[in-house]
Design a protein around this motif. Sequence first.
Motif, PDB file in Angstrom:
ATOM      1  N   LEU A   5       0.834  -1.198   0.000  1.00  0.00           N
ATOM      2  CA  LEU A   5       0.000   0.000   0.000  1.00  0.00           C
ATOM      3  C   LEU A   5       0.871   1.252   0.000  1.00  0.00           C
ATOM      4  CD1 LEU A   5      -2.720  -0.878   2.673  1.00  0.00           C
ATOM      5  CD2 LEU A   5      -3.099  -0.629   0.215  1.00  0.00           C
ATOM      6  N   PHE A  30      -5.361   5.070  -0.654  1.00  0.00           N
ATOM      7  CA  PHE A  30      -6.025   3.781  -0.885  1.00  0.00           C
ATOM      8  C   PHE A  30      -7.412   3.805  -0.260  1.00  0.00           C
ATOM      9  CE2 PHE A  30      -3.918   3.559   3.182  1.00  0.00           C
ATOM     10  CZ  PHE A  30      -4.725   2.796   4.006  1.00  0.00           C
ATOM     11  N   TYR A  56      -7.622   3.251  -7.479  1.00  0.00           N
ATOM     12  CA  TYR A  56      -6.959   3.323  -6.176  1.00  0.00           C
ATOM     13  C   TYR A  56      -6.371   1.975  -5.768  1.00  0.00           C
ATOM     14  CZ  TYR A  56      -9.437   7.758  -5.552  1.00  0.00           C
ATOM     15  OH  TYR A  56      -9.911   9.040  -5.700  1.00  0.00           O
ATOM     16  N   ALA A  57      -5.354   2.056  -4.914  1.00  0.00           N
ATOM     17  CA  ALA A  57      -4.876   0.861  -4.222  1.00  0.00           C
ATOM     18  C   ALA A  57      -5.978   0.378  -3.280  1.00  0.00           C
ATOM     19  CB  ALA A  57      -3.604   1.178  -3.446  1.00  0.00           C
TER      20      ALA A  57
END
Length: 287
Positions: A5, A30, A56-57
């Motif tokens: 992340l 994230f 997004y992560a």
Amino acid sequence: MPSPLPAAAGLGFKPEHFATIHQTRPALGFFEVHAENYMGDGGRPHAQLAALRADYALSLHGVGLSIGGADPLDRDHLARLRRLIDRYEPESFSEHLAWSSHGGDYLNDLLPLPYTDETLALVCAHIDEVQQVLGRRMLLENPSTYLEFSQSTWVETDFLREIARRTGCGLLLDVNNVFVACTNRREDPRAYLADFPLHLVGEIHLGGHDAEFLPSGPLLIDAHGSPVADPVWALFAEVIDRTGPLPVLIEWDNDVPDWPVLLSEARAAQSLIGQTMTGRSRHALAS
């Protein structure tokens, strides 16, 4: 394997905020979702999550494996979890040092467990099984607790450290849980964090809590329904001053506010991360 992340602030995704997120594309590191909310095969939840994942992560946070439970792990639940991970390839998967099922009944809570050699062996065996089935390293979250077991023979920080040593898992440090548990046990949260194996932390959680006041002193409840409290912010700042920037999630699962309130909390966390990065850069230039 997925990349880690980003070392930035993230938010728990709530479907009522999807339209705003999709339209505005906020600058966040994230999003995190509870795995059990996405174990169906399709529908709106997966359509929204797929769109979110494209931008997004993603951190996948489990609440139903019952890692600390005495029963064998639910193989069907593990299989559904594996399918979900294969589908979205999240950067992170985490679960709790807790139990939530017994005898086939799911109790819809994250319950504490005694820190004994027997429990240690059980938890490690369950984590080994999870990591083998999922084909990845998981993170284990420290619990919020309201009492201590007289049977415990391990200090919690040593218990977590030994679990990580035996299984190779990482840790998720919930700073609010530290503050809640230490306040309830009348302990010093800074002493707890001084003994926590911070080098194993792959993600940090921050959230709000409720307080009741008993004759014996305050009782804090890990409620996830209010802003992060000032003492928790202070502990978080001290942690990242020691570790450097890490992925940090704002948890707000109950009485969910309007999107600007959540985004403001994430920006406060990001500001502290930025201050840490700036301070480290200045130290590097000076040395």
